[in-house]
Design a protein around this motif. Sequence first.
Motif, short mmCIF file in Angstrom:
data_model
loop_
_atom_site.label_atom_id
_atom_site.label_comp_id
_atom_site.label_asym_id
_atom_site.label_seq_id
_atom_site.Cartn_x
_atom_site.Cartn_y
_atom_site.Cartn_z
N ILE A 290 9.81 2.82 1.78
CA ILE A 290 10.68 2.37 2.87
C ILE A 290 10.01 2.51 4.23
O ILE A 290 9.99 1.56 5.02
CB ILE A 290 12.02 3.15 2.85
CG1 ILE A 290 12.80 2.82 1.58
CG2 ILE A 290 12.85 2.84 4.09
CD1 ILE A 290 14.10 3.57 1.44
N ASP A 291 9.45 3.66 4.52
CA ASP A 291 8.91 3.93 5.86
C ASP A 291 7.46 3.50 6.02
O ASP A 291 7.00 3.31 7.15
CB ASP A 291 9.02 5.43 6.17
CG ASP A 291 10.44 5.93 6.14
OD1 ASP A 291 11.19 5.60 7.08
OD2 ASP A 291 10.82 6.63 5.17
N TRP A 292 6.73 3.36 4.93
CA TRP A 292 5.30 3.08 4.98
C TRP A 292 5.03 1.64 4.54
O TRP A 292 5.86 1.01 3.89
CB TRP A 292 4.54 4.06 4.10
CG TRP A 292 4.66 5.48 4.57
CD1 TRP A 292 5.74 6.31 4.43
CD2 TRP A 292 3.69 6.23 5.30
NE1 TRP A 292 5.49 7.53 5.02
CE2 TRP A 292 4.25 7.52 5.56
CE3 TRP A 292 2.39 5.96 5.75
CZ2 TRP A 292 3.55 8.51 6.25
CZ3 TRP A 292 1.69 6.95 6.43
CH2 TRP A 292 2.27 8.21 6.67
N CYS A 293 3.86 1.13 4.90
CA CYS A 293 3.53 -0.25 4.56
C CYS A 293 2.05 -0.38 4.26
O CYS A 293 1.23 0.47 4.61
CB CYS A 293 3.92 -1.18 5.71
SG CYS A 293 3.09 -0.83 7.28
N TYR A 294 1.72 -1.47 3.58
CA TYR A 294 0.34 -1.79 3.20
C TYR A 294 -0.12 -3.04 3.94
O TYR A 294 0.69 -3.85 4.39
CB TYR A 294 0.25 -2.06 1.69
CG TYR A 294 0.76 -0.94 0.82
CD1 TYR A 294 -0.09 0.09 0.40
CD2 TYR A 294 2.08 -0.92 0.38
CE1 TYR A 294 0.37 1.11 -0.42
CE2 TYR A 294 2.54 0.09 -0.44
CZ TYR A 294 1.69 1.11 -0.83
OH TYR A 294 2.16 2.11 -1.64
N LEU A 295 -1.42 -3.22 4.00
CA LEU A 295 -1.99 -4.46 4.50
C LEU A 295 -2.07 -5.45 3.35
O LEU A 295 -2.86 -5.29 2.42
CB LEU A 295 -3.38 -4.23 5.08
CG LEU A 295 -3.42 -3.76 6.54
CD1 LEU A 295 -4.80 -3.27 6.92
CD2 LEU A 295 -2.97 -4.89 7.47
N ARG A 296 -1.19 -6.44 3.42
CA ARG A 296 -1.10 -7.45 2.36
C ARG A 296 -0.75 -6.78 1.03
O ARG A 296 -0.18 -5.70 1.04
CB ARG A 296 -2.38 -8.27 2.33
CG ARG A 296 -2.70 -8.87 3.72
CD ARG A 296 -4.10 -9.43 3.85
NE ARG A 296 -4.34 -9.81 5.25
CZ ARG A 296 -4.86 -8.98 6.16
NH1 ARG A 296 -5.22 -7.74 5.81
NH2 ARG A 296 -5.02 -9.38 7.40
#
Length: 498
Positions: free
Chosen positions: A321-327
């Motif tokens: 939920i709080d974190w994200c990836y590059l592509r």
Amino acid sequence: MQITNPVIKGFYPDPSICKAGDTYYLACSSMQYFPGVPLFESKDLINWRPIGHALTRRSQIMLDKVNSSGGVFAPTLRYNDGRFYMTTTNDTTRQNFFVWTDDIYGEWSEPIYIDQGGIDPDLYFEDGKVYFMSNGSDDNGRGVILQCQIDIVTGQKLTPSRPLWQGTGGRFLESPHMYLMNGWYYLMAAEGGTEFGHMVTYARSKSLHGPFEPYPHNPVLTNRNLGGYEIQAVGHGDLIQDQGGNWWIFHLGFRQIGKWIPYHHLGREVFLAPVTFREDGWFTAGHNGTTVTSFETNRIPEHVVQQEQKVYTFENTTWAIDWCYLRHPHDQNYKLHNDRLTLTGTEVTLDQADSPTFIGIRQKDFNASVACNVALTQSGEAGITLYMDENHHYDFAIRHADDQYEVILRLNIGDIKHVQQTVPIGTNSQVQLLVEASHERYTFSFQLDDGQSLELGTAQTKYLSSEVAGGFTGVIIGLYAVHEDAEAQFSSFVCEYQ
């Protein structure tokens, strides 16, 4: 009570809002980051809790090697007959589509594509019919809002696309939303570009299909003439009526780093302003047509307190939920635990429009302290990156070189890739990296297990701003590993805002 803007901080642009029962839900665009389209919920319109994303599977969105600020553009979130719908654009593939769910906390459908071009699509439901809008061009090449009726099951167009409104003459007519209130159809849009000239405009008609008469005092909301004011680029709004019958507009804007320093690096954020309908049916927005940093209102009950999370750690955040990836991430390179993170690097670097081993959390305010322990167990490089895009990021890391370890600070600004400082640390393979952020500058230092500490240098925030880098994103505080033999463990992560 007093409301302080922004109500959602950090890179969460293009807000769209709807209501189901006594709960409000909000969606934002996500560009090249995955999962796509962050979702929030609130009971009071000012305290927002992240609850997930609409696009969580590779099959829902193509992000492979899309350039920064490509990918997922502005969504529209709507609730109709017990079902949530989210429509958006993959600007890289130039496709408009929507997904749906009966459980906003669960999975969403596979994409259903609409054969109409443009960006910033909108869905409007009325009497069992569904209408789709986006921006586009008329037969003479002029910017216009286009509308067609669609089959909500298949996405098939049931009518040709017809022009509705050409706006007020501002550049980049976009962000259409349709509302029916008191016998009038209101068509709201954004003009001026999503920079310092951004503005909200609208028109109305007695017919869903027009013709639309523009509000005589457009723009209804803009900060474009407020030189030296923190909040700029006010535009791209969506209306909502609260439980008490009051109307509000949620819209994007950004905070520049100083009174006379017109740069922003936190991204476009979510702002709130009141809307008031006049006796003649036209509405006004904001405070004399502008959005302010804080304002008093009696529309929100006095017992409601606007709260803000100041500390983010591995333990009090949720990876999905709080974190994200590059592509799209290569899942085998990530081991996500409650209190630590293990990353395995690849040959893909942060300088490529690809999927390096990277996981990040949005920088949400100017003044912050970031600390993280990084242990590099094999060759390669691992650390913290302050990431705007593949050409603009500051990398602060430990790396293995010539049978020893060193701490490096690398500044990537356009075509300039410069290692600002290198400090050998011998056989120490673990280091605590520390970043202090202010409005105008980042300061980098590190500490070893024996207590030895050293400042490596500083870098200006403005070189990670949209005014320098271009694009529509904001700084992500990323943890990364590079090199196919690199394996690193991250622990004791703390990001604290002052």
